[in-house]
Design an enzyme around this catalytic site. Sequence first.
Site, mmCIF file in Angstrom:
data_model
loop_
_atom_site.group_PDB
_atom_site.id
_atom_site.type_symbol
_atom_site.label_atom_id
_atom_site.label_comp_id
_atom_site.label_asym_id
_atom_site.label_seq_id
_atom_site.Cartn_x
_atom_site.Cartn_y
_atom_site.Cartn_z
ATOM 1 N N GLU A 607 3.852 -4.493 12.727
ATOM 2 C CA GLU A 607 3.449 -5.149 11.476
ATOM 3 C C GLU A 607 3.439 -4.192 10.293
ATOM 4 O O GLU A 607 3.837 -4.542 9.191
ATOM 5 C CB GLU A 607 2.069 -5.801 11.672
ATOM 6 C CG GLU A 607 1.430 -6.405 10.445
ATOM 7 C CD GLU A 607 2.221 -7.572 9.860
ATOM 8 O OE1 GLU A 607 3.055 -7.310 8.977
ATOM 9 O OE2 GLU A 607 2.004 -8.724 10.285
ATOM 10 N N VAL A 610 6.310 -3.147 7.387
ATOM 11 C CA VAL A 610 6.518 -3.774 6.086
ATOM 12 C C VAL A 610 5.166 -4.097 5.470
ATOM 13 O O VAL A 610 4.350 -4.782 6.090
ATOM 14 C CB VAL A 610 7.329 -5.090 6.238
ATOM 15 C CG1 VAL A 610 7.590 -5.704 4.868
ATOM 16 C CG2 VAL A 610 8.633 -4.843 6.976
ATOM 17 N N ALA A 612 2.522 -2.244 4.870
ATOM 18 C CA ALA A 612 1.349 -1.574 5.469
ATOM 19 C C ALA A 612 0.462 -2.593 6.193
ATOM 20 O O ALA A 612 0.912 -3.276 7.085
ATOM 21 C CB ALA A 612 0.581 -0.791 4.414
ATOM 22 N N LEU A 614 -0.679 -5.409 5.156
ATOM 23 C CA LEU A 614 -0.523 -6.821 4.768
ATOM 24 C C LEU A 614 0.097 -7.628 5.900
ATOM 25 O O LEU A 614 0.992 -7.150 6.594
ATOM 26 C CB LEU A 614 0.403 -6.938 3.550
ATOM 27 C CG LEU A 614 -0.087 -6.392 2.225
ATOM 28 C CD1 LEU A 614 0.999 -6.611 1.167
ATOM 29 C CD2 LEU A 614 -1.376 -7.084 1.814
ATOM 30 N N GLU A 668 6.746 8.592 2.149
ATOM 31 C CA GLU A 668 7.192 9.132 3.427
ATOM 32 C C GLU A 668 7.147 10.657 3.272
ATOM 33 O O GLU A 668 7.145 11.160 2.146
ATOM 34 C CB GLU A 668 8.643 8.700 3.707
ATOM 35 C CG GLU A 668 8.847 7.211 3.896
ATOM 36 C CD GLU A 668 8.366 6.717 5.256
ATOM 37 O OE1 GLU A 668 8.528 7.450 6.252
ATOM 38 O OE2 GLU A 668 7.803 5.607 5.318
ATOM 39 N N ASP A 679 14.029 3.378 2.569
ATOM 40 C CA ASP A 679 12.834 2.801 3.147
ATOM 41 C C ASP A 679 12.763 1.292 2.888
ATOM 42 O O ASP A 679 12.455 0.502 3.772
ATOM 43 C CB ASP A 679 11.617 3.524 2.553
ATOM 44 C CG ASP A 679 10.332 3.042 3.167
ATOM 45 O OD1 ASP A 679 10.207 3.171 4.397
ATOM 46 O OD2 ASP A 679 9.484 2.502 2.433
ATOM 47 N N LYS A 683 13.008 -2.015 5.400
ATOM 48 C CA LYS A 683 12.010 -3.079 5.424
ATOM 49 C C LYS A 683 12.651 -4.459 5.301
ATOM 50 O O LYS A 683 12.310 -5.377 6.038
ATOM 51 C CB LYS A 683 10.992 -2.872 4.306
ATOM 52 C CG LYS A 683 10.051 -1.706 4.595
ATOM 53 C CD LYS A 683 9.181 -1.401 3.401
ATOM 54 C CE LYS A 683 8.196 -0.290 3.737
ATOM 55 N NZ LYS A 683 7.549 0.251 2.539
ATOM 56 N N GLY A 802 -0.784 3.372 1.661
ATOM 57 C CA GLY A 802 -2.071 4.069 1.727
ATOM 58 C C GLY A 802 -2.501 4.194 3.164
ATOM 59 O O GLY A 802 -2.283 3.289 3.977
#
Length: 820
Positions: A607, A610, A612, A614, A668, A679, A683, A802
């Site tokens: 999960e 993509v 973080a 969410l 990253e 990146d 995603k 984060g």
Amino acid sequence: MKVLKFGGSSVANAENIQKVAAIVMANTEQQVVVVSALGGVTDALIKAGTLAEQTNETYKEVLKELEKKHLDTARALLPVTHQSSCLSMIKQQFNELEEICNSVFYLKELSLRTKDRIISFGEWLSSKIITAFLQSRHVDVEWLDSRKLIKTNSHFGFAAVNFETTNQLITTTIEAVDKNIFLAPGFISSDNNNNTTTLGRGGSDYTAAIYASALNADSLEIWTDVSGMMTADPRWVPNAKPIERISYQEAMELSHFGAKVVYPPTIQPVRQKNIPTWVKNTFAPNDAGTVIDSTVKHDGDIVTGISSINAIALLSLEGSGMIGIPGFSKRLFEALANANINVVLITQSSSEHSICVAVNTSDAVNAKEVVDKTFEIEIAQAKVEPLKVETEHSVIALVGDKMKSHPGISGRMFDALGRNGINVRAIAQGSSERNISAVITHADIKKAVNVLHEAFFENVYKQLNIFIIGVGNVGGKLLGQILQQQTFLQEHLNLQVRVTGIANSKKMLFADNGYDINLKQWKEALKEQGEPMQLTKFAETIIQKNLRNSVLVDVTANEEVAKVYEQLLSKAVSVVACNKIAASAPYSHYIELKSLAKEYNALFLFETNVGAGLPVIGTLNDLRRSGDVVTRIQAVLSGTLNFVFNNYDATRPFAEVVKQAQDEGYTEPDPRLDLGGTDVMRKILILAREAGEQLEMEDITNNGFLPEECFEGNVDDFYKSLLKYEDHFKNLYNKAAAENCKLKFVAEFTNTPSGNKDANVGLKHIPADSDFYHLYGKDNIVLFYTQRYPEQPLVVKGAGAGADVTASGVFADIIRVARV
Ligand code: ADP
Ligand code: ASP
Ligand code: MG
């Protein structure tokens, strides 16, 4: 009248024997006390005999040590005034024993009869010493010679009792002596010619039951080192709990299938006389213990206990010539019975051309010989194949009277085993329907017992064993969150999240039996107690530990780490990856990992790849699972780029803003993966794949904004080139600002009904009326356009980078693995 039996550990040394004496002296009823040899003595005696047979002179040392052990115990127990006769008795016994062993040494032969003679010294000595001790404490105790009272056939090592004679001898002897306390050695007996015999390993329990039955005792108490018969072997299952009450049949089944706390033949004599039998703890005499009797239980657990037998060999007789021809199994069983081979388990074989039985490994060679001989002709005619023998197996059994009236138990059993990647080779259900047993490979047995214990007894909690690799920024936060949340999860979800292994690029550290990783001081522990990190070893340790509900948590961005998923998934270890490499690898690899997870009942979750923490992938999966079709995804998926373009207004260098993003942990390790678009490409690729699309990285158009030169050299060089190109970045900003637009790096995937597929990423001018305009800080946004959301998309928006939010997303995936 009561019969008490004290096992080897209860009489292991002087200190323990004092405890035994206290229990005996506290009992006011008339009693027969049966004792085992001092702990470990029987094994040592067998060792001495075997060494002598092998003409290895060290048997003398073994005997010397044993003599010392007995002398020391007697000295510690007896006041000096009472010692001499006991000590000389011990010395005399050891002289005799040494002579027997000397003969074995010269003859190079240890017959079963001589072996019984040798091992009988253990119980003889312990019972004499304990009697002397009680007498020194002014207890009026009469020593009984079990050899003379318990009469058997001449099956040395495992003699069968002649109950008629035995019962008579016991009753007349006891009646003739007016004493309140009798003390007798367990385990030993004699045949009609007065040769010493023994009742089988663990046989002192049986001796006690024989006395209890002959004397119609009011109760039998088996005093040992655990507080009762437990739901599973406590050495393997830390959560095992004592069983309060158990029926004779259940106790018999449990011990037959390996619960060695009670020797299996023990139950029969007490059951016939309906004598309640207690299993009690010498070291915690006030614990309730277990009562074995004929009470029918109506409440409580459906399964009463789980036990297991090791060193099992699986024998399979197969052949096309067996189909439709009766008598094969009869001949097989006859052959085994004639060779004195005990069949532990017969499987319910559905196929007509194969029969499968389990025997003890020690019988395997013999079994192969006799069975192949029996079917010699059929084998020669290729109608039957030579007997197939597979060793290194174990039997696991669920036992419970109530299983009969509750269907679905075996389903639950095999579901739990299957979910943990434990392969079941053969299954049998006892005709009493009081047990279900399964043959599995030995390597899995400890895990299997724990898995089943968890499934049937631990409504208390389910355990997750997690192995975290990459305990840096995000991983560190994750450990903090686990520590903080552990109690809550245990209380509210019955879930125990156990951190069983951690590693960074330098060191790795594993929890072990009795050693838990201290989540408050994991950094120090890893540094000081960790061993050098070796990825292959890390993965192998996870497999070799073979713990239930194992999860690899990859919080790295490392390509090598992603390579171990395959190996782990195929051992039913779930993988939670924050690392995007695997899910964005070539499609064939991504799909291979997914199918491995499916095949081995593990989960492969990512999960946080993509957005973080969410719920982006979760939402997408839910849409698809409920039958919706995704037509377009538009998203701002880079927390880093968002942060950068939200903070860059051409007043301070672009490089400085990027550095700030890196320092605050949004990028990253190499920020170019973010800034160059790779990146974001990964995603959108992952989202498109999760939407059902077979897409590769090369299929995505990258409209990047970084000058070529920025990709050269290392990260330091990169920052230098950013400074050099400051005008380029200013220009980008000013152009957008001139149109009253903001800059956003947007990813898009379109799947039109006409089959037009497109995926691209790039910097876009975003006008004020766009969903993307008010996106601040490091927020992400994803718009899902689907058949059910054709015009107004389903929007997921929030902090998309984060360490804290990423860690919480990883944590959520970990909990998902528990399927609670
Ligand atoms: P003793 O020397 O008292 O006869 P044993 O070693 O023969 O003791 O049996 C006690 C041991 O049996 C316990 O220490 C425990 O490790 C083992 N055991 C195996 N299965 C069970 C079970 N289901 N319940 C209790 N103990 C068990
Ligand atoms: N001492 C014997 C054995 O170790 C019998 C017993 O302890 O029950 O097998
Ligand atoms: Mg025992």
